[in-house]
Design an enzyme around this catalytic site. Structure first.
Site, PDB file in Angstrom:
ATOM      1  N   ASP A  39     -10.686   6.539 -22.548  1.00 39.20           N
ATOM      2  CA  ASP A  39     -10.669   7.653 -21.593  1.00 39.20           C
ATOM      3  C   ASP A  39     -11.409   8.819 -22.210  1.00 39.20           C
ATOM      4  O   ASP A  39     -11.571   8.890 -23.432  1.00 39.20           O
ATOM      5  CB  ASP A  39      -9.227   8.047 -21.213  1.00 39.20           C
ATOM      6  N   ASP A  56     -16.654   9.340 -23.608  1.00 40.14           N
ATOM      7  CA  ASP A  56     -17.205   9.722 -22.307  1.00 40.14           C
ATOM      8  C   ASP A  56     -18.050   8.562 -21.783  1.00 40.14           C
ATOM      9  O   ASP A  56     -18.839   7.987 -22.549  1.00 40.14           O
ATOM     10  CB  ASP A  56     -18.070  10.979 -22.501  1.00 40.14           C
ATOM     11  N   TYR A 141     -18.325  10.926  -2.308  1.00 34.95           N
ATOM     12  CA  TYR A 141     -17.564  10.035  -3.200  1.00 34.95           C
ATOM     13  C   TYR A 141     -17.702   8.581  -2.738  1.00 34.95           C
ATOM     14  O   TYR A 141     -17.989   7.680  -3.534  1.00 34.95           O
ATOM     15  CB  TYR A 141     -16.104  10.505  -3.203  1.00 34.95           C
ATOM     16  N   LYS A 145     -19.215   4.991  -4.410  1.00 36.41           N
ATOM     17  CA  LYS A 145     -18.466   3.727  -4.519  1.00 36.41           C
ATOM     18  C   LYS A 145     -19.269   2.587  -3.903  1.00 36.41           C
ATOM     19  O   LYS A 145     -19.267   1.456  -4.411  1.00 36.41           O
ATOM     20  CB  LYS A 145     -17.088   3.877  -3.869  1.00 36.41           C
TER      21      LYS A 145
HETATM   22  C1  15L Z   1      -9.397   7.053  -2.993  1.00 37.42           C
HETATM   23  O1  15L Z   1     -10.319   6.318  -3.323  1.00 37.42           O
HETATM   24  C2  15L Z   1      -9.063   8.232  -3.819  1.00 37.42           C
HETATM   25  O2  15L Z   1      -9.268   7.993  -5.185  1.00 37.42           O
HETATM   26  C3  15L Z   1      -7.683   8.727  -3.585  1.00 37.42           C
HETATM   27  O3  15L Z   1      -7.643  10.053  -4.062  1.00 37.42           O
HETATM   28  C4  15L Z   1      -7.288   8.690  -2.112  1.00 37.42           C
HETATM   29  O4  15L Z   1      -8.111   9.561  -1.427  1.00 37.42           O
HETATM   30  C5  15L Z   1      -7.482   7.290  -1.574  1.00 37.42           C
HETATM   31  O5  15L Z   1      -8.801   6.866  -1.787  1.00 37.42           O
HETATM   32  C6  15L Z   1      -7.158   7.208  -0.073  1.00 37.42           C
HETATM   33  O6  15L Z   1      -7.985   6.704   0.686  1.00 37.42           O
HETATM   34  O7  15L Z   1      -6.062   7.601   0.296  1.00 37.42           O
END
Ligand code: 15L
Length: 270
Positions: A39, A56, A141, A145
């Site tokens: 971590d 890191d 975000y 992914k």
């Molecule tokens: C995720 O991928 C996030 O990491 C988490 O914070 C939540 O937002 C989750 O999805 C979700 O969809 O509830």
């Protein structure tokens, strides 16, 4: 180190000080010959059979050194929600590339990637999303992914790694809001999916890691591909949740409020 059942070999966990990483540390320890815990912030001190590394994801040489000796990597590190795009690109995309590169160079044959349901968060709640459908991210975000799923596919196709991408739902001890009635991932189901990802006889797959929620809008993985059937159902908590039906307008995005412009605008310039 626990002496019983070491079938998983030496498992490295990135993001080992995080919420899911810490839980997996406890869950996987009895099944693993050893754990390498990585971590950016120091993980709690190493126990028997564990080695801790403060590293890191962007420091590729240090990351590679810390991963040496692993038989498999569970990559949970990175930024776990909406943020500024350059930060997300670095932590999530470059960081995952560094993990996959370390695996390729070190001959680590299996990598489990923490993807997210948010790679497809704009599909409507009336739709049962299968992870083979095109990405439909609900924010920046989610874009990162979707990108790491593509990176995983590349490393499986080109370099022969086994890569399992888990599209994690809402990981919580218990569901607390309407949307969780569809999206909840209980801790024991999270451990079940990760164990299955560490043993599945597969080259590459993307699977939703979600509990067996009655109201879920994601397809569960084929147990012949990812051998785990989830056990928990958020519906058993429905009576504890205020306005349990609120998130289920058929046209609303599966990501709920995460899909709103405001959620992302905070991280964009005026
Ligand atoms: C995720 O991928 C996030 O990491 C988490 O914070 C939540 O937002 C989750 O999805 C979700 O969809 O509830």
């Amino acid at each position: 180190m626990a002496q019983a059942g070491r079938g998983l070999g030496t498992v490295a966990i990135t993001g080992a000080a995080g919420r899911i990483g810490s839980f997996l540390r406890t869950e996987l320890r009895p099944d693993a010959e050893g754990l390498l815990l990585l971590d950016r912030v120091p993980p709690p001190p190493a126990g028997d059979g564990e080695a801790c590394h403060t590293v890191d994801l962007l420091d590729a040489p240090a990351l590679t050194a810390a991963l040496a000796g692993a038989d498999a990597i569970v990559h949970m590190g990175g930024i776990s929600d909406e943020a500024r795009f350059p930060d997300l690109v670095n932590a999530n995309i470059v960081g995952t590339h560094n993990v996959l590169e370390a695996a390729r160079k070190l001959g680590i044959g299996r990598v489990v990637l923490a993807s997210s349901n948010r790679a497809g968060g704009f599909y409507p709640t009336s739709h049962t999303t299968d992870p083979t459908e095109p990405p439909r991210p609900d924010g920046l975000y989610g874009v990162t992914k979707a990108a790491i799923e593509a990176l995983g596919r590349l490393y499986a196709d080109k370099f022969g790694l086994t890569v399992v991408c888990l599209r994690i739902g809402s990981y919580e001890d218990a569901p607390t809001e309407s949307r969780h009635l569809a999206t909840w991932l209980s801790p024991r189901d999270a451990a079940g999916f990760v164990r299955a990802a560490l043993t599945a006889d597969v080259d590459y797959t993307v699977a939703y890691a979600v509990s067996a929620n009655t109201r879920r809008f994601w397809a569960l993985p084929d147990p012949d591909v990812l051998p785990y059937t989830p056990l928990d159902d958020a519906e058993t908590h429905a009576s504890e949740i205020p306005a349990p039906d609120a998130a289920f307008d058929p046209k609303a995005p599966q990501a709920g409020t995460f899909a709103s412009p405001e959620f992302t605008l905070r991280f964009l310039d005026e």
